[in-house]
Design a protein around this motif. Structure first.
Motif, PDB file in Angstrom:
ATOM      1  N   LEU A 268       0.832  -1.205   0.000  1.00 33.54           N
ATOM      2  CA  LEU A 268       0.000   0.000   0.000  1.00 33.54           C
ATOM      3  C   LEU A 268       0.862   1.248   0.000  1.00 33.54           C
ATOM      4  O   LEU A 268       0.494   2.266  -0.586  1.00 33.54           O
ATOM      5  N   CYS A 269       2.002   1.130   0.652  1.00 30.81           N
ATOM      6  CA  CYS A 269       2.935   2.264   0.655  1.00 30.81           C
ATOM      7  C   CYS A 269       3.381   2.544  -0.773  1.00 30.81           C
ATOM      8  O   CYS A 269       3.403   3.688  -1.228  1.00 30.81           O
TER       9      CYS A 269
ATOM     10  N   LEU B 207       1.787   1.740  -3.417  1.00 30.55           N
ATOM     11  CA  LEU B 207       0.622   2.281  -4.145  1.00 30.55           C
ATOM     12  C   LEU B 207       0.447   3.763  -3.850  1.00 30.55           C
ATOM     13  O   LEU B 207       0.259   4.581  -4.753  1.00 30.55           O
ATOM     14  N   GLY B 208       0.522   4.126  -2.571  1.00 29.21           N
ATOM     15  CA  GLY B 208       0.366   5.530  -2.208  1.00 29.21           C
ATOM     16  C   GLY B 208       1.429   6.383  -2.855  1.00 29.21           C
ATOM     17  O   GLY B 208       1.155   7.480  -3.355  1.00 29.21           O
ATOM     18  N   LEU B 209       2.630   5.854  -2.889  1.00 27.70           N
ATOM     19  CA  LEU B 209       3.733   6.577  -3.518  1.00 27.70           C
ATOM     20  C   LEU B 209       3.409   6.854  -4.984  1.00 27.70           C
ATOM     21  O   LEU B 209       3.490   7.985  -5.470  1.00 27.70           O
ATOM     22  N   GLY B 210       3.020   5.753  -5.665  1.00 25.30           N
ATOM     23  CA  GLY B 210       2.698   5.908  -7.093  1.00 25.30           C
ATOM     24  C   GLY B 210       1.567   6.878  -7.292  1.00 25.30           C
ATOM     25  O   GLY B 210       1.606   7.746  -8.172  1.00 25.30           O
ATOM     26  N   LEU B 211       0.568   6.767  -6.446  1.00 26.00           N
ATOM     27  CA  LEU B 211      -0.601   7.638  -6.540  1.00 26.00           C
ATOM     28  C   LEU B 211      -0.180   9.094  -6.387  1.00 26.00           C
ATOM     29  O   LEU B 211      -0.527   9.960  -7.209  1.00 26.00           O
ATOM     30  N   ALA B 212       0.610   9.340  -5.347  1.00 28.39           N
ATOM     31  CA  ALA B 212       1.022  10.716  -5.074  1.00 28.39           C
ATOM     32  C   ALA B 212       1.870  11.254  -6.215  1.00 28.39           C
ATOM     33  O   ALA B 212       1.678  12.381  -6.674  1.00 28.39           O
ATOM     34  N   ILE B 213       2.795  10.424  -6.679  1.00 30.98           N
ATOM     35  CA  ILE B 213       3.656  10.881  -7.772  1.00 30.98           C
ATOM     36  C   ILE B 213       2.818  11.227  -8.981  1.00 30.98           C
ATOM     37  O   ILE B 213       2.986  12.269  -9.615  1.00 30.98           O
ATOM     38  N   GLN B 214       1.872  10.338  -9.270  1.00 28.21           N
ATOM     39  CA  GLN B 214       1.072  10.541 -10.477  1.00 28.21           C
ATOM     40  C   GLN B 214       0.223  11.798 -10.353  1.00 28.21           C
ATOM     41  O   GLN B 214       0.169  12.614 -11.266  1.00 28.21           O
TER      42      GLN B 214
ATOM     43  N   ARG C 155       0.755  14.292  -8.482  1.00 28.34           N
ATOM     44  CA  ARG C 155       1.645  15.449  -8.490  1.00 28.34           C
ATOM     45  C   ARG C 155       2.054  15.800  -9.922  1.00 28.34           C
ATOM     46  O   ARG C 155       1.976  16.951 -10.340  1.00 28.34           O
TER      47      ARG C 155
ATOM     48  N   ASP D 121       1.178  19.363 -11.403  1.00 32.52           N
ATOM     49  CA  ASP D 121       2.090  20.508 -11.295  1.00 32.52           C
ATOM     50  C   ASP D 121       2.696  20.959 -12.609  1.00 32.52           C
ATOM     51  O   ASP D 121       3.456  21.890 -12.627  1.00 32.52           O
TER      52      ASP D 121
END
Lengths: 110, 343
Positions: free
Chosen positions: B131-132, B134-141, B143, B147
């Protein structure tokens, strides 16, 4: 609980560290994220059903991600990348919805 | 479908360590199970569709709980059988909650159980790790989608297409720019030419105007005054004077108030001379523009104009001047028949 913490930690790290994604992986990231979401929803539903198995979850998570990325990669090579990724997103979206329906039935009994 | 159902059901014995006891009360509180069953009834269909990633269940599950699997499956057909008679009891929901402590956990309870006492098990850690990720990928995407411009998420072929379009556009615009610049320089040069032509035309107009008598002229020259008190000066004498002056290079001539030009004619008898049909009375004042050094000797040569006039007892005076103004004008006349042959 720890799983939820893991998710939160991942989001926070991703938001604040701003990791640089290699350009090779970049086009597959959104599809992979959607596939992983599907796996997570499936896992959550399995947990509510009481049939959760970490091994299955890991395998399904990784295979979902890999297969989704592979399909998009193949689509890119065949020149139908946009259409294929749309198809993948649609399929995964349908699955996420049905899983969410099952979860909802468990949690809200409705 | 049915093949998927089996893993669903065979999955149930998954938490087989506890259910051993849980199953026991099942018999008595069969109707409680029924409540669960009724709710879960629609699910297997979705499970079939949605639980595909869990298909490995079929492989992994049967290995472990083979025994309960078999013991469970015969159970299933049994359950619906006791159920129908109890169907009339309209309390499946409430009864489903009662055996929660002892019976099979509901989804909600499982969720609560999984959430609250945070246990540090292998499964939790692995799921947390995934899940970490996944969250990382989600946040990166999220972002990277947020931006920056839409180009960031674009695929390679789209980018190539966009680049091509931009190149084409740039080329088109540059072509247009070049064309417009050419046009501009053309117009500038043509307007320069036009200005030049106009200047030349104006110059020429001035020259021709002096010749045709339509504009006033000034410059060095002489003034010739012929006083004819006895009325003896004839038209041809004035004409002789004009000829002589022209031969000496006179450029503009006026007699009294009449401009002398190419079609000027003299008429009338002595003392009543008319120039161009206008009566001119003595003294005749010639205003002549030309080179004074040439004009004056031309008049004064022996046997010339001055002598001839003096012979007729007319008074003749010639005065050089640096500033002669010839301001008698003639209207510009458009020829009726003569046309320029150069056009």
């Amino acid at each position: 609980m720890i799983a939820v913490l893991g998710l939160i930690v991942g989001v926070v790290v991703g938001l604040f560290v701003r990791p640089v994604v290699p350009t090779v992986v970049e086009p597959y990231l959104p599809i992979a994220v959607v596939a992983a979401l599907d796996a997570v929803f499936g896992g959550l539903r399995a947990m509510l059903d009481g049939i959760f198995d970490d091994k299955v979850f890991v395998v399904s998570f990784l295979s979902n991600v890999v297969v989704a990325a592979l399909i998009v990669f193949l689509g890119d090579k065949l020149g139908v990348g946009a259409q294929l990724s749309t198809g993948v997103v649609v399929v995964l979206g349908i699955r996420i919805f049905s899983n969410a329906a099952a979860i909802r039935r468990h949690v809200f009994r409705a | 479908m049915s093949s998927d159902d089996t893993p669903e059901k065979s999955g149930k014995p998954e938490p087989i360590e506890e259910p051993e006891q849980q199953r026991a009360p099942e018999g008595p509180s069969g109707q409680a199970d029924k409540g669960d069953e009724a709710e879960k009834a629609p699910q297997p269909d979705e499970a079939a569709a949605s639980e595909k990633p869990d298909k490995p269940d079929e492989v992994s599950r049967p290995e472990r709980p083979e025994q309960p699997d078999r013991s469970e499956q015969p159970e299933q057909p049994e359950r619906p059988e006791p159920a129908p008679p109890e169907d009339d009891t309209p309390e499946p929901v409430t009864s489903a909650e009662e055996p929660a402590g002892a019976g099979p956990l509901t989804g909600r309870q499982r969720l609560a159980k999984g959430l609250w006492p945070p246990r540090l098990t292998r499964a939790q850690l692995i799921v947390a790790l995934l899940l970490c990720v996944l969250g990382l990928g989600l946040a990166i995407q999220v972002r990277s989608t947020n931006d920056s411009s839409a180009l960031r998420g674009a695929r390679q072929e789209d980018l190539v297409r966009i680049l091509d379009e931009l190149d084409n556009r740039t080329k088109r615009l540059e072509d247009e720019k070049r064309r417009l610049e050419n046009q501009q320089s053309e117009l500038e040069s043509s307007s320069n030419q036009a200005a030049e032509a106009r200047k030349q035309t104006e110059q020429k107009e001035g020259q021709l105007g002096v010749l045709a008598g339509t504009v006033a002229a000034r410059g060095p020259g002489i003034q010739l005054t012929v006083s004819d008190t006895k009325g003896k000066v004839e038209a041809d004498m004035l004409l002789d004077a004009i000829q002589e002056l022209r031969a000496a290079g006179a450029e503009a001539i006026q007699i009294n108030n009449v401009r002398v030009v190419a079609d000027t004619y003299f008429s009338g008898a002595a003392g009543r001379v008319e120039i161009d049909g206008k009566k001119v009375s003595q003294p005749y004042r010639f205003k002549v523009i030309g080179k004074p050094q040439d004009l004056e000797p031309a008049l004064n040569i022996p046997g010339g104009v001055v002598q001839t006039l003096e012979k007729e007892q007319a008074g003749v005076a010639v005065a050089r001047s640096e500033k002669i103004i010839v301001d008698a004008l003639r209207p510009a006349k458009r020829p009726d028949y003569a046309r320029s042959s150069s056009q």
